[in-house]
Design an enzyme around this catalytic site. Structure first.
Site, PDB file in Angstrom:
ATOM      1  N   GLY A   9       0.995  -1.127  -0.183  1.00  0.00           N
ATOM      2  CA  GLY A   9      -0.098  -0.051  -0.070  1.00  0.00           C
ATOM      3  C   GLY A   9       1.013   1.329   0.025  1.00  0.00           C
ATOM      4  CG  ASN A  11       5.948   5.893  -2.155  1.00  0.00           C
ATOM      5  OD1 ASN A  11       5.137   7.060  -1.798  1.00  0.00           O
ATOM      6  ND2 ASN A  11       7.052   5.847  -1.388  1.00  0.00           N
ATOM      7  CG  ASP A  35      -3.094   2.542   9.914  1.00  0.00           C
ATOM      8  OD1 ASP A  35      -4.049   3.206  10.145  1.00  0.00           O
ATOM      9  OD2 ASP A  35      -2.261   3.031   9.672  1.00  0.00           O
ATOM     10  CD  GLU A  36       0.309   0.361   4.240  1.00  0.00           C
ATOM     11  OE1 GLU A  36       1.329   0.863   4.162  1.00  0.00           O
ATOM     12  OE2 GLU A  36       0.312  -0.642   3.459  1.00  0.00           O
ATOM     13  CB  THR A 137      15.706  -0.756 -10.220  1.00  0.00           C
ATOM     14  OG1 THR A 137      15.459   0.444  -9.640  1.00  0.00           O
ATOM     15  CG2 THR A 137      15.541  -0.169 -11.928  1.00  0.00           C
ATOM     16  CB  CYS A 142       6.631   6.874  -7.696  1.00  0.00           C
ATOM     17  SG  CYS A 142       6.859   5.219  -7.083  1.00  0.00           S
ATOM     18  CG  HIS A 204      21.213   1.943  -1.394  1.00  0.00           C
ATOM     19  ND1 HIS A 204      20.111   1.441  -1.911  1.00  0.00           N
ATOM     20  CD2 HIS A 204      21.048   3.282  -2.196  1.00  0.00           C
ATOM     21  CE1 HIS A 204      19.528   2.090  -2.938  1.00  0.00           C
ATOM     22  NE2 HIS A 204      19.977   3.230  -2.988  1.00  0.00           N
ATOM     23  NE  ARG A 319      11.751   0.552   3.074  1.00  0.00           N
ATOM     24  CZ  ARG A 319      10.476   0.923   2.447  1.00  0.00           C
ATOM     25  NH1 ARG A 319      10.643   1.355   0.907  1.00  0.00           N
ATOM     26  NH2 ARG A 319       9.409   1.155   2.944  1.00  0.00           N
TER      27      ARG A 319
HETATM   28  P1  NAI Z   1       6.788   2.443   0.618  1.00  0.00           P
HETATM   29  O1  NAI Z   1       7.364   2.494   1.760  1.00  0.00           O
HETATM   30  O2  NAI Z   1       6.123   3.404   0.173  1.00  0.00           O
HETATM   31  O3  NAI Z   1       5.762   1.189   0.763  1.00  0.00           O
HETATM   32  C1  NAI Z   1       6.093  -0.203   1.329  1.00  0.00           C
HETATM   33  C2  NAI Z   1       4.675  -1.187   1.298  1.00  0.00           C
HETATM   34  O4  NAI Z   1       5.189  -2.316   1.977  1.00  0.00           O
HETATM   35  C3  NAI Z   1       4.014  -0.355   2.654  1.00  0.00           C
HETATM   36  O5  NAI Z   1       3.243   0.576   2.359  1.00  0.00           O
HETATM   37  C4  NAI Z   1       3.213  -1.527   3.021  1.00  0.00           C
HETATM   38  O6  NAI Z   1       1.992  -1.888   2.358  1.00  0.00           O
HETATM   39  C5  NAI Z   1       4.394  -2.543   2.831  1.00  0.00           C
HETATM   40  N1  NAI Z   1       5.038  -2.934   3.948  1.00  0.00           N
HETATM   41  C6  NAI Z   1       6.003  -2.712   4.732  1.00  0.00           C
HETATM   42  N2  NAI Z   1       6.652  -3.086   5.854  1.00  0.00           N
HETATM   43  C7  NAI Z   1       5.836  -4.433   5.532  1.00  0.00           C
HETATM   44  C8  NAI Z   1       5.766  -5.487   6.474  1.00  0.00           C
HETATM   45  N3  NAI Z   1       6.643  -5.879   7.451  1.00  0.00           N
HETATM   46  N4  NAI Z   1       4.849  -6.520   6.278  1.00  0.00           N
HETATM   47  C9  NAI Z   1       4.005  -6.203   5.160  1.00  0.00           C
HETATM   48  N5  NAI Z   1       3.995  -5.177   4.327  1.00  0.00           N
HETATM   49  C10 NAI Z   1       4.731  -4.324   4.599  1.00  0.00           C
HETATM   50  O7  NAI Z   1       7.615   1.744  -0.426  1.00  0.00           O
HETATM   51  P2  NAI Z   1       7.830   1.938  -2.086  1.00  0.00           P
HETATM   52  O8  NAI Z   1       8.357   3.312  -2.290  1.00  0.00           O
HETATM   53  O9  NAI Z   1       6.486   1.738  -2.739  1.00  0.00           O
HETATM   54  O10 NAI Z   1       9.041   1.151  -2.612  1.00  0.00           O
HETATM   55  C11 NAI Z   1       8.801  -0.398  -3.109  1.00  0.00           C
HETATM   56  C12 NAI Z   1      10.075  -0.986  -3.304  1.00  0.00           C
HETATM   57  O11 NAI Z   1      10.627  -0.199  -4.499  1.00  0.00           O
HETATM   58  C13 NAI Z   1      11.214  -0.730  -1.912  1.00  0.00           C
HETATM   59  O12 NAI Z   1      11.980  -1.896  -2.073  1.00  0.00           O
HETATM   60  C14 NAI Z   1      11.848   0.521  -2.191  1.00  0.00           C
HETATM   61  O13 NAI Z   1      13.192   0.548  -1.858  1.00  0.00           O
HETATM   62  C15 NAI Z   1      11.824   0.407  -4.044  1.00  0.00           C
HETATM   63  N6  NAI Z   1      12.418   1.711  -4.879  1.00  0.00           N
HETATM   64  C16 NAI Z   1      11.294   2.499  -4.416  1.00  0.00           C
HETATM   65  C17 NAI Z   1      11.410   3.870  -5.075  1.00  0.00           C
HETATM   66  C18 NAI Z   1      10.531   4.923  -5.093  1.00  0.00           C
HETATM   67  O14 NAI Z   1      10.995   6.077  -5.914  1.00  0.00           O
HETATM   68  N7  NAI Z   1       9.649   4.872  -4.182  1.00  0.00           N
HETATM   69  C19 NAI Z   1      12.823   4.056  -6.103  1.00  0.00           C
HETATM   70  C20 NAI Z   1      13.696   2.813  -6.146  1.00  0.00           C
HETATM   71  C21 NAI Z   1      13.177   1.668  -5.628  1.00  0.00           C
END
Ligand code: NAI
Length: 397
Positions: A9, A11, A35-36, A137, A142, A204, A319
Site C-alpha cells: 500500500g 508509493n 491500518d493501511e 529496480t 515515485c 547504498h 532501508r
Molecule cells: P513504501 O514504503 O512506500 O511502501 C512499502 C509498502 O510495503 C508499505 O506501504 C506496506 O504496504 C508494505 N510493507 C512494509 N513493511 C511491511 C511488512 N513488514 N509486512 C507487510 N507489508 C509491509 O515503498 P515504495 O516506495 O513503494 O517502494 C517499494 C520498493 O521499491 C522498495 O523496495 C523500495 O526500496 C523500492 N524503490 C522505491 C522507489 C521509489 O521512488 N518509491 C525507487 C526505487 C526503489
C-alpha cells in the site's frame, strides 16, 4: 477482464493501481497492515479512484477490493505484483500461499537478491506451474501525494532489466506488463544474474560505509544534512569500485564453472550508471564524478532520525542497510562462498553494518551467524553448492 492483485500500500502500489486500472485490468489490493487497508478504503470512498500524475499525463485506476484477507483477493488473479521492500516479501508470500491459482505470474518490483529462492521456498512453484519474475529496480521514482488517492511519478527509467523463471515465459510476462508505459524491459539471463546485478546493494551500503564509518555518532543541523549520492569522496568512490570488482569476479567465476550462466546483465557499476542515467551525468571522467555530477541524484540527502533537541543523526535502520544488507550484500556474499571467491570489501561492509543493525551474518569470516537464516543467502535455503543454486527453483516440488 484479467485480474491482478497488487500486494502493498505504498508509493509503488499507488502507481501500479493507477496504471493497471487505466489499462483495463481488474485490480485488487492486498496489504498485511490493517491500518493501511482502512486508509486506502477511505481514500477510494472519497475520490473513487487512485490517480498517478506523470508530468502532464494522469492515469486512473479504481481497485475493486482492498483487503488484509488473501482469500478475498488472491484467487482469480493471473498476475500478483509485490510492490514491497524485500523484508516484507516472506510475510506476504506466506500469507498468499495456498490462495494462488495455477499458472499465475508472481513478480517483485524490485526483486533484490534471492527473490526466486524465497518464492520457491514458500510457494508451490512447480505444482502450480507458477511463473516468477523480478525487476532489477522499480521503474519509477515515485511518491504518494495523497494517501489512497494520488501518487506522483517523479521520473521513469527508460530501461529496466527483468528476469523470468521459467525463461521461456518471458514473452508472456512482458505482455502482462504492457500496461506500464514508457519503460523498455530488457530480459536478463536468469534470476541469479538479477541477484548479482542489484546495484542498490553496492551503492547504498557502500556510501553509508564510506561516509559514515568512524563517524557513526555525528550530529547534524537540518541545514547541514549531507548529500548522499552527490556527497561521495575519493575513499567512498574506491569502496564502490571495489564492491563492483568483487561482483565481477564472482560473475566470471560462475560463468567459468557453469557455461550456461551468461553474465551480460551483470554490469559494472560505471556501466550501470551510464545506462540508467545517460543524460543526467555531466562528467563521466571517474566513478566519483559520475555520482557527484549526476543530476538525477541532486539534493538527495542521508536518511536521518531527528533527535529530541531538533538535531539529526544518520538513521542506520533505514532501508539502505536494513534491506540492502540481508537481501543484497549477504545474498551475494553467500554466492561468493559457494564459488570460493574472496570478497574483502563486501565482508568489511557486512561486518560494519551488522553491528549497527544488531544482526550477525558473518562470524569468523564465514556466513554462519545466527541471522543468516533470515537473509536471502543461498545458505538460508540449505543451498551449499553452485549446482544446487542453479537448480533450486526448478527442483522444488
Ligand atoms: P513504501 O514504503 O512506500 O511502501 C512499502 C509498502 O510495503 C508499505 O506501504 C506496506 O504496504 C508494505 N510493507 C512494509 N513493511 C511491511 C511488512 N513488514 N509486512 C507487510 N507489508 C509491509 O515503498 P515504495 O516506495 O513503494 O517502494 C517499494 C520498493 O521499491 C522498495 O523496495 C523500495 O526500496 C523500492 N524503490 C522505491 C522507489 C521509489 O521512488 N518509491 C525507487 C526505487 C526503489
Amino acid at each position: 477482464m484479467p485480474k491482478l492483485t497488487v500486494c502493498g500500500g505504498g508509493n509503488a502500489a499507488h502507481v501500479l493501481v493507477a496504471l493497471s486500472g487505466q489499462a483495463n485490468w481488474d485490480v485488487d489490493i492486498y496489504t498485511m497492515l490493517p491500518d493501511e487497508t482502512e486508509r486506502l478504503k477511505a481514500g477510494i470512498v472519497d475520490q473513487g479512484y487512485i490517480a498517478a500524475q506523470d508530468g502532464e499525463q494522469t492515469y486512473h485506476g479504481s481497485p475493486r477490493q482492498i483487503s488484509t484477507d488473501p482469500a478475498a483477493v488472491i484467487p482469480g488473479s493471473e498476475l500478483i505484483l509485490l510492490a514491497l521492500p524485500a523484508f516484507a516479501h516472506a510475510g506476504v508470500l506466506s500469507g498468499i500461499a495456498g490462495h494462488i491459482d495455477p499458472q499465475t505470474t508472481v513478480g517483485a518490483l524490485p526483486s533484490r537478491g534471492g527473490f526466486d529462492l524465497q518464492v520457491a521456498n514458500l510457494l508451490d512453484v512447480n505444482g502450480l506451474s507458477l511463473c516468477i519474475f523480478g525487476l532489477q529496480t522499480l521503474p519509477w521514482a515515485c511518491r504518494i501525494s495523497r494517501y489512497g488517492q494520488q501518487a506522483t511519478i517523479l521520473g521513469t527509467k527508460a530501461t529496466v532489466d527483468i528476469a523470468v523463471t521459467p525463461p521461456d515465459h518471458a514473452a508472456h510476462v512482458l505482455t502482462q506488463l504492457a500496461f506500464i508505459p514508457n519503460v523498455a524491459f530488457t530480459p536478463a539471463e536468469s534470476m541469479l544474474a538479477l541477484t548479482l546485478s542489484n546495484t542498490g546493494q553496492l551503492i547504498h551500503p557502500g556510501i553509508m560505509y564510506g561516509l559514515c564509518s568512524g563517524r557513526e555518532n555525528g550530529i547534524y543541523d537540518e541545514a547541514n544534512i549531507p548529500l548522499f549520492y552527490q556527497g561521495i569522496d575519493d575513499f567512498t568512490a574506491d569502496v564502490l569500485q571495489q564492491l563492483s570488482d568483487e561482483i565481477q569476479m564472482m560473475t566470471q567465476r560462475i560463468a567459468a564453472l557453469a557455461p550456461q550462466f551468461q553474465p551480460s546483465a551483470v554490469r559494472t557499476l560505471s556501466d550501470w550508471l551510464y545506462r540508467a542515467y545517460n543524460d543526467f551525468i555531466a562528467d563521466r571522467s571517474s566513478l566519483k564524478s559520475s555520482f557527484v555530477t549526476n543530476a538525477a541524484y541532486a539534493g538527495l540527502r542521508f536518511p536521518m532520525r531527528r533527535l529530541s533537541d531538533g538535531q539529526f543523526m544518520v538513521d542506520f535502520t533505514a532501508r539502505y542497510l536494513s534491506e540492502d544488507i540481508p537481501y543484497g550484500l549477504v545474498a551475494v556474499r553467500g554466492i561468493a562462498e559457494l564459488v570460493k571467491v574472496e570478497t574483502p570489501m563486501i565482508d568489511r561492509i557486512i561486518n560494519w553494518a551488522q553491528g549497527l543493525l544488531g544482526r550477525v551474518y558473518l562470524e569468523d569470516g564465514r556466513l554462519k551467524g545466527q541471522d543468516v537464516m533470515t537473509s536471502r543467502a543461498p545458505q538460508a535455503f540449505g543451498i551449499l553448492t553452485l549446482h544446487e543454486l542453479l537448480t533450486y527453483t526448478a527442483s522444488r516440488i
